[in-house]
Motif scaffolding. Structure first.
Motif, PDB file in Angstrom:
ATOM      1  N   ASP A  75       0.830  -1.198   0.000  1.00 22.95           N
ATOM      2  CA  ASP A  75       0.000   0.000   0.000  1.00 22.95           C
ATOM      3  C   ASP A  75       0.869   1.254   0.000  1.00 22.95           C
ATOM      4  OD1 ASP A  75       0.950  -0.554   2.484  1.00 22.95           O
ATOM      5  OD2 ASP A  75      -0.892  -0.048   3.565  1.00 22.95           O
ATOM      6  N   VAL A  76       2.051   1.143   0.618  1.00 26.86           N
ATOM      7  CA  VAL A  76       3.025   2.244   0.591  1.00 26.86           C
ATOM      8  C   VAL A  76       4.389   1.625   0.340  1.00 26.86           C
ATOM      9  CG1 VAL A  76       4.137   4.083   1.874  1.00 26.86           C
ATOM     10  CG2 VAL A  76       1.680   3.698   2.148  1.00 26.86           C
ATOM     11  N   ASP A 112       2.472   6.471  -1.811  1.00 26.43           N
ATOM     12  CA  ASP A 112       1.181   5.913  -1.412  1.00 26.43           C
ATOM     13  C   ASP A 112       0.541   5.284  -2.649  1.00 26.43           C
ATOM     14  OD1 ASP A 112      -1.190   5.218  -0.267  1.00 26.43           O
ATOM     15  OD2 ASP A 112      -1.953   7.284  -0.095  1.00 26.43           O
ATOM     16  N   LYS A 115      -3.083   5.832  -3.335  1.00 26.31           N
ATOM     17  CA  LYS A 115      -3.428   7.173  -3.816  1.00 26.31           C
ATOM     18  C   LYS A 115      -4.563   7.786  -3.019  1.00 26.31           C
ATOM     19  CE  LYS A 115      -1.736   6.165  -8.439  1.00 26.31           C
ATOM     20  NZ  LYS A 115      -1.989   6.176  -9.894  1.00 26.31           N
ATOM     21  N   ARG A 116      -4.313   7.825  -1.723  1.00 22.69           N
ATOM     22  CA  ARG A 116      -5.325   8.361  -0.824  1.00 22.69           C
ATOM     23  C   ARG A 116      -5.113   9.863  -0.660  1.00 22.69           C
ATOM     24  NH1 ARG A 116      -3.934   3.778   3.553  1.00 22.69           N
ATOM     25  NH2 ARG A 116      -1.922   4.191   2.561  1.00 22.69           N
ATOM     26  N   PHE A 121       0.245  10.693   7.358  1.00 22.80           N
ATOM     27  CA  PHE A 121       1.407   9.832   7.556  1.00 22.80           C
ATOM     28  C   PHE A 121       2.297  10.383   8.669  1.00 22.80           C
ATOM     29  CE2 PHE A 121       0.267   8.775   3.146  1.00 22.80           C
ATOM     30  CZ  PHE A 121       0.293   7.394   3.210  1.00 22.80           C
ATOM     31  N   PHE A 142       1.385  11.697  -4.952  1.00 27.70           N
ATOM     32  CA  PHE A 142       1.236  10.796  -3.803  1.00 27.70           C
ATOM     33  C   PHE A 142       2.604  10.291  -3.273  1.00 27.70           C
ATOM     34  CE2 PHE A 142      -2.665  10.507  -6.297  1.00 27.70           C
ATOM     35  CZ  PHE A 142      -3.607  10.834  -5.341  1.00 27.70           C
ATOM     36  N   ALA A 162       0.283   5.147   8.854  1.00 26.27           N
ATOM     37  CA  ALA A 162      -0.782   5.806   8.093  1.00 26.27           C
ATOM     38  C   ALA A 162      -2.018   5.862   8.965  1.00 26.27           C
ATOM     39  CB  ALA A 162      -1.074   5.060   6.791  1.00 26.27           C
ATOM     40  N   ILE A 167       2.199   0.803   8.264  1.00 24.97           N
ATOM     41  CA  ILE A 167       1.982   0.259   6.929  1.00 24.97           C
ATOM     42  C   ILE A 167       2.546  -1.148   6.887  1.00 24.97           C
ATOM     43  CG2 ILE A 167       2.050   2.579   5.901  1.00 24.97           C
ATOM     44  CD1 ILE A 167       4.905   1.927   4.976  1.00 24.97           C
TER      45      ILE A 167
END
Length: 650
Positions: A75-76, A112, A115-116, A121, A142, A162, A167
């Motif tokens: 996710d990251v 990220d 892409k939030r 963070f 991102f 996050a 993460i």
């Protein structure tokens, strides 16, 4: 329709807004045409271009091969920022993502992949028990960037959160190596501590911007300090010494002499004068031979000349004994006079006219040189210029520091000395009213009985016992009746001790009182030689004569030294038995068999007045006592009735 939408989404085709038709998109680089499926990310260009070769796959000519251009994405994704490229392979969970020296900055960035837009963070950096939060910067698309500064050596933990949750790739590890302080500061004695501060190694000190080893620093600092302390110590000691010397230093102006000065005696080096010192009557004597560099300097000295000036060519001569088969001179020579006194000179050489004769001395063939001793030779041969005179004065000052501390009822008190200021050195002593014991013994009008003699003997012995008790012992070296002074209460005190100036000019004793080992040069003055002189002095006291009176001094000394003869003064007829035993023990040839003054003192404590009474005085004393009793009885009968007179007699 569905395929077209997918191709549009991945960038293979694009719709022309004017015509509404779709057309293929051809990028200029193959890398730009790569589109990774959902859940994957494109690796950096270097990894993609070299991916096949890194995987060991061959790519034929005229073909462009791509091997694993996409990898599964978290996710990251977290990357270590390098100088060559902004993007490397992402760091895996619990991998060592970076290795850096202490206090060196290291930068990271993370992407990220989800892409939030509304996520928060946080980056937490944990070193041992210390936790810091890094500042995060958003750089677009991102992607976020942050920098940390590791301080403590070892492994630290890097956590990325996050919205408060770690993460999937977190935590990561960062290895911190020791800071290279030696290279950084060009200093071989620096190391980094746990927090990265450059400090001096153990055994060194930080001075002037660099580290210096104690082995190099201490000498450079301590040596100058030691020199400073030594100089300061020297001046402090000199200050204390001068302060202490002021106690015994006497100004010439403080001495008051009669006009003309009253002479109370004559010593080896000059007259002994009577003077007043701060209201006290004192005796003043010379302690250093006259300074004859300029003969006029001492011509008018109030101390005059001493026994050394009484030279008679007919009687005062010197004998040097040399082995017949050797050129070396004996260690002793003798200087005689009619009074029986002489001086012993060390390693002397005959000069001037001399008569030479051959002979034998105790079985050894010797050459004997005989020549007159003149005043100039006697003094100038031993006092050679100003340097020697200054040395004598320096030695006298050293001895005064010791003599001024000696206090005992049976030794003459040294009250001070005149030294310096261009004045002739003089010794200031307490005045003893009756002069020397020699004067009393040779006063025919004075009867010395046991009740006077026993305290005098005890005083002499106690005084010498006190001097010999020091470590090292204070040796008198010239014990005789002339050097025993008597006060008005007929108490005796030892005088004229400890002055090495006499020895420096050859006067180490009076020969007729000296032990044979001294005359033969086998020994220096010692406790046992003082004991021998005391034995000779006992002869003086009971005979009231000087030893060997009327005999040839040269022959006497030869017989004293000859072990086959062992000549000694005879026991005086007036000498009691107990004193005779002490005298015989004191003049024994073997120094080891002579008693100490402690032994003599203990023996005298056991004696009474009758034990020391001169023999010829006993009968006269008994007659005198009976006469006094008869006179007292007659007087009582004349004054009182017989009954009362008898009661008073009882």
């Amino acid at each position: 329709m569905e395929l077209r939408n997918m191709q549009s989404d991945i960038g293979f085709i694009s719709r022309d807004d004017n015509t509404g038709n779709y057309k293929c998109i051809r990028p200029s680089r193959t890398y730009d045409a790569i589109v990774c499926p959902p859940g994957h990310i494109k690796q950096n260009e270097d990894t993609v271009v070299n991916g096949c070769s890194l995987a060991g796959l061959r790519c034929d000519a005229n073909f462009q091969c791509l091997c694993r251009p996409c990898v599964k994405a978290f996710d990251v994704d977290v990357f270590r920022k390098s100088e060559s490229s902004d993007r490397t392979a992402p760091c895996k969970k619990m991998d060592i993502c970076a290795t850096k020296e202490q206090l060196s900055l290291v930068s990271f960035f993370f992407v990220d992949n989800l892409k939030r837009d509304n996520v928060r963070f946080d980056v937490r950096f944990v070193e041992r028990d210390k936790t810091d939060y890094a500042d995060i910067t958003y750089i677009g698309d991102f992607t976020y960037e942050f920098t940390i500064e590791p301080r403590e050596r070892g492994i630290s933990i890097l956590e990325i959160l996050a919205d408060g949750e770690q993460i999937s790739q977190s935590p990561l590890r960062v290895e911190t190596a020791s800071r290279n302080c030696q290279e950084e500061y060009n200093d071989g004695w620096r190391i980094a501590d746990l927090e990265g501060n450059c400090i001096c190694v153990t055994g060194s000190l930080y001075i002037g911007g660099s580290c210096v080893r104690y082995s190099a620093f201490l000498p450079s600092i301590l040596v100058p300090l030691l020199v400073i302390f030594m100089i300061a110590g020297f001046f402090f000691i000199e200050y204390k010494r001068k302060k202490h010397d002021s106690i015994w230093r006497v100004n010439q102006s403080d001495l008051e002499f009669d006009d003309p000065p009253a002479v109370i005696g004559r010593g080896t080096l000059g007259l002994v004068l009577l003077a007043g010192y701060r209201g006290t009557t004192v005796a003043v004597k010379r302690v250093i031979p006259p300074k004859l560099i300029n003969n006029t300097e001492n011509k008018n000295s109030e101390l005059g000349s001493g026994d050394m000036d009484e030279l008679d060519d007919g009687h005062r001569v010197s004998y040097y004994m040399e082995p017949k088969d050797s050129d070396r001179t004996s260690t002793s020579s003798f200087d005689f006079s009619r009074s029986g006194k002489f001086s012993a000179f060390a390693n002397g050489k005959a000069s001037g006219r001399a008569s030479v004769s051959m002979g034998s001395l105790y079985g050894q063939n010797v050459v004997m040189k005989k020549f007159p001793i003149m005043k100039k030779f006697l003094v100038l041969n031993k006092i050679r210029g100003k340097d020697e005179y200054s040395k004598l004065k320096s030695d006298f000052i050293t001895e005064m520091r010791q003599l001024s501390k000696l206090r005992h009822p049976c030794i003459t008190t040294v009250m001070g000395a005149v030294i310096g200021g261009g004045k002739e050195p003089k010794l200031i002593m307490e005045h003893m009213q009756l002069g020397s014991l020699h004067d009393l013994l040779h006063n025919d009008s004075m009867a010395i009985e046991g009740e006077v003699l026993l305290p005098i003997l005890k005083d002499i012995v106690k005084g010498l016992r006190f001097l010999h008790s020091f470590n090292p012992p204070v040796i008198h070296g010239d014990l005789k009746a002339r050097n025993i002074l008597v006060d008005s209460k007929l108490r005796a005190k030892v005088a004229d001790f400890g002055l090495s100036q006499k020895k420096r000019v050859g006067v180490t004793g009076t020969p007729l009182w000296m032990a044979p080992e001294l005359l033969l040069g086998k020994s220096t003055n010692s406790i046992t030689s003082d004991c021998f002189s005391f034995g000779i002095m006992l002869y003086e006291i009971y005979s009231r004569k000087e030893p060997y009176e009327g005999e040839d001094p040269q022959l006497v000394l030869q017989q004293v030294c000859n072990p086959g003869i062992n000549k000694r003064p005879p026991i005086p007829p007036t000498c009691p038995a107990k004193i005779s035993e002490i005298m015989i023990e004191c003049v024994h040839t073997d120094p080891a068999r002579r008693p100490s003054f402690g032994d003599i003192d203990d023996e005298l404590k056991r004696l009474n007045v009758d034990s020391v009474e001169p023999g010829l005085n006993v009968i006269s004393m008994q007659i005198s006592k009976q006469s006094r009793l008869c006179k007292n009885e007659t007087l009582l009968l004349e004054v009182f009735p017989k009954r009362i007179a008898d009661a008073l007699k009882e």
